[in-house]
Design a protein around this motif. Structure first.
Motif, PDB file in Angstrom:
ATOM      1  N   PRO A 168       5.180   3.900  -0.010  1.00  0.00           N
ATOM      2  CA  PRO A 168       4.671   4.449  -0.946  1.00  0.00           C
ATOM      3  C   PRO A 168       4.447   3.749  -2.319  1.00  0.00           C
ATOM      4  N   ASP A 169       5.545   2.914  -2.457  1.00  0.00           N
ATOM      5  CA  ASP A 169       5.397   1.842  -3.678  1.00  0.00           C
ATOM      6  C   ASP A 169       4.576   0.665  -3.390  1.00  0.00           C
ATOM      7  N   LYS A 170       4.119   0.456  -2.246  1.00  0.00           N
ATOM      8  CA  LYS A 170       3.205  -0.451  -2.125  1.00  0.00           C
ATOM      9  C   LYS A 170       1.786  -0.094  -1.695  1.00  0.00           C
ATOM     10  N   ALA A 171       1.315   1.177  -1.864  1.00  0.00           N
ATOM     11  CA  ALA A 171       0.147   1.821  -1.840  1.00  0.00           C
ATOM     12  C   ALA A 171      -1.013   0.967  -2.705  1.00  0.00           C
ATOM     13  N   PRO A 172      -0.471   0.900  -3.942  1.00  0.00           N
ATOM     14  CA  PRO A 172      -1.808  -0.139  -4.602  1.00  0.00           C
ATOM     15  C   PRO A 172      -2.117  -1.194  -3.945  1.00  0.00           C
ATOM     16  N   GLN A 173      -0.882  -1.959  -3.516  1.00  0.00           N
ATOM     17  CA  GLN A 173      -1.339  -3.499  -3.116  1.00  0.00           C
ATOM     18  C   GLN A 173      -2.079  -3.258  -1.714  1.00  0.00           C
ATOM     19  N   PHE A 174      -1.731  -2.202  -0.843  1.00  0.00           N
ATOM     20  CA  PHE A 174      -2.381  -2.093   0.367  1.00  0.00           C
ATOM     21  C   PHE A 174      -3.818  -1.707   0.212  1.00  0.00           C
ATOM     22  N   PHE A 175      -4.048  -0.862  -1.022  1.00  0.00           N
ATOM     23  CA  PHE A 175      -5.407  -0.355  -1.121  1.00  0.00           C
ATOM     24  C   PHE A 175      -6.105  -1.528  -1.687  1.00  0.00           C
ATOM     25  N   ASP A 176      -5.641  -2.221  -2.608  1.00  0.00           N
ATOM     26  CA  ASP A 176      -6.379  -3.945  -2.963  1.00  0.00           C
ATOM     27  C   ASP A 176      -6.759  -4.588  -1.822  1.00  0.00           C
ATOM     28  N   SER A 177      -5.509  -4.840  -1.060  1.00  0.00           N
ATOM     29  CA  SER A 177      -6.112  -5.596   0.031  1.00  0.00           C
ATOM     30  C   SER A 177      -6.917  -5.175   0.928  1.00  0.00           C
ATOM     31  N   MET A 178      -7.191  -3.937   1.180  1.00  0.00           N
ATOM     32  CA  MET A 178      -8.285  -3.251   1.920  1.00  0.00           C
ATOM     33  C   MET A 178      -9.708  -3.427   1.285  1.00  0.00           C
ATOM     34  N   CYS A 179      -9.704  -3.439   0.065  1.00  0.00           N
ATOM     35  CA  CYS A 179     -10.607  -3.370  -0.635  1.00  0.00           C
ATOM     36  C   CYS A 179     -11.417  -4.976  -0.827  1.00  0.00           C
ATOM     37  N   LYS A 180     -10.228  -5.996  -0.832  1.00  0.00           N
ATOM     38  CA  LYS A 180     -10.831  -7.537  -0.799  1.00  0.00           C
ATOM     39  C   LYS A 180     -11.404  -7.791   0.783  1.00  0.00           C
ATOM     40  N   LYS A 181     -10.838  -7.110   1.413  1.00  0.00           N
ATOM     41  CA  LYS A 181     -11.118  -7.879   3.054  1.00  0.00           C
ATOM     42  C   LYS A 181     -12.463  -7.030   3.663  1.00  0.00           C
ATOM     43  N   ASN A 182     -12.954  -5.811   3.199  1.00  0.00           N
ATOM     44  CA  ASN A 182     -13.946  -4.837   3.707  1.00  0.00           C
ATOM     45  C   ASN A 182     -15.110  -4.594   2.818  1.00  0.00           C
ATOM     46  N   LYS A 183     -16.099  -4.461   3.302  1.00  0.00           N
ATOM     47  CA  LYS A 183     -17.300  -4.178   2.326  1.00  0.00           C
ATOM     48  C   LYS A 183     -17.386  -2.725   2.258  1.00  0.00           C
ATOM     49  N   ILE A 184     -17.022  -1.767   3.154  1.00  0.00           N
ATOM     50  CA  ILE A 184     -16.889  -0.259   3.068  1.00  0.00           C
ATOM     51  C   ILE A 184     -15.421   0.127   3.465  1.00  0.00           C
ATOM     52  N   VAL A 185     -14.954   0.757   2.761  1.00  0.00           N
ATOM     53  CA  VAL A 185     -13.620   1.489   3.195  1.00  0.00           C
ATOM     54  C   VAL A 185     -13.668   2.962   2.804  1.00  0.00           C
ATOM     55  N   ILE A 186     -13.406   3.885   3.827  1.00  0.00           N
ATOM     56  CA  ILE A 186     -13.445   5.016   3.587  1.00  0.00           C
ATOM     57  C   ILE A 186     -12.078   5.794   3.666  1.00  0.00           C
ATOM     58  N   VAL A 187     -11.654   6.411   2.549  1.00  0.00           N
ATOM     59  CA  VAL A 187     -10.410   6.965   2.381  1.00  0.00           C
ATOM     60  C   VAL A 187     -10.590   8.554   3.234  1.00  0.00           C
ATOM     61  N   SER A 188      -9.987   8.928   4.273  1.00  0.00           N
ATOM     62  CA  SER A 188     -10.628  10.025   5.006  1.00  0.00           C
ATOM     63  C   SER A 188      -9.425  10.903   5.611  1.00  0.00           C
ATOM     64  N   ALA A 189      -9.908  11.966   6.172  1.00  0.00           N
ATOM     65  CA  ALA A 189      -8.932  12.710   6.924  1.00  0.00           C
ATOM     66  C   ALA A 189      -9.733  13.302   8.091  1.00  0.00           C
ATOM     67  N   THR A 190      -9.010  13.176   9.061  1.00  0.00           N
ATOM     68  CA  THR A 190      -9.699  13.738  10.346  1.00  0.00           C
ATOM     69  C   THR A 190     -10.191  15.180  10.528  1.00  0.00           C
ATOM     70  N   TYR A 191      -9.655  15.951   9.790  1.00  0.00           N
ATOM     71  CA  TYR A 191     -10.046  17.284   9.718  1.00  0.00           C
ATOM     72  C   TYR A 191     -11.275  17.596   8.451  1.00  0.00           C
ATOM     73  N   CYS A 192     -11.658  16.693   7.784  1.00  0.00           N
ATOM     74  CA  CYS A 192     -12.650  16.769   6.635  1.00  0.00           C
ATOM     75  C   CYS A 192     -14.026  16.658   7.357  1.00  0.00           C
ATOM     76  N   SER A 193     -14.624  17.589   7.122  1.00  0.00           N
ATOM     77  CA  SER A 193     -16.115  17.667   7.576  1.00  0.00           C
ATOM     78  C   SER A 193     -17.176  16.764   6.814  1.00  0.00           C
ATOM     79  N   PHE A 194     -16.931  16.636   5.544  1.00  0.00           N
ATOM     80  CA  PHE A 194     -17.542  15.648   4.745  1.00  0.00           C
ATOM     81  C   PHE A 194     -17.434  14.189   5.018  1.00  0.00           C
ATOM     82  N   CYS A 195     -16.209  13.990   5.519  1.00  0.00           N
ATOM     83  CA  CYS A 195     -15.736  12.442   5.862  1.00  0.00           C
ATOM     84  C   CYS A 195     -16.308  12.228   7.072  1.00  0.00           C
ATOM     85  N   VAL A 196     -16.402  13.119   7.997  1.00  0.00           N
ATOM     86  CA  VAL A 196     -16.977  13.081   9.451  1.00  0.00           C
ATOM     87  C   VAL A 196     -18.476  12.939   9.295  1.00  0.00           C
ATOM     88  N   LYS A 197     -19.094  13.532   8.342  1.00  0.00           N
ATOM     89  CA  LYS A 197     -20.735  13.390   8.125  1.00  0.00           C
ATOM     90  C   LYS A 197     -20.912  12.011   7.591  1.00  0.00           C
TER      91      LYS A 197
END
Length: 93
Positions: free
Chosen positions: A29-58
């Motif tokens: 949990p203390d490294k969530a900011p660094q992980f998030f920054d890393s994902m942003c730097k490496k990818n054009k589109i990142v979706i923070v999602s939940a498998t049960y979220c219908s909006f995310c699925v759409k």
């Protein structure tokens, strides 16, 4: 410097940048900011999602139809995914 767009369909659209998938045994949990920054730097589109979220699925279906490459971070699957969600929520306020 890369421009990126964070898509959190459960909340609002934000900004960020992604490209490769990332796997991990557990997210400190203390490294969530660094992980998030890393994902942003490496990818054009990142979706923070939940498998049960219908909006995310759409949104993911739409991006697939548009042939867009993206990475999803499923908060209900990633160990300590709630820490990542809390980081995203804090940045999108």
């Amino acid at each position: 410097n890369s421009f990126c767009t964070l898509l959190n369909p459960c909340e609002a659209s934000v900004t960020f940048r992604p490209r490769h998938t990332h796997t991990m045994a557990s997210l400190d949990p203390d490294k969530a900011p660094q992980f998030f920054d890393s994902m942003c730097k490496k990818n054009k589109i990142v979706i923070v999602s939940a498998t049960y979220c219908s909006f995310c699925v759409k949104l993911k279906m739409l991006l697939i139809e548009m042939s867009e490459r993206f990475v999803t971070l499923e908060i209900d699957i990633i160990p300590n995914g709630r820490a990542l969600f809390a980081e995203v929520a804090q940045r999108t306020q």
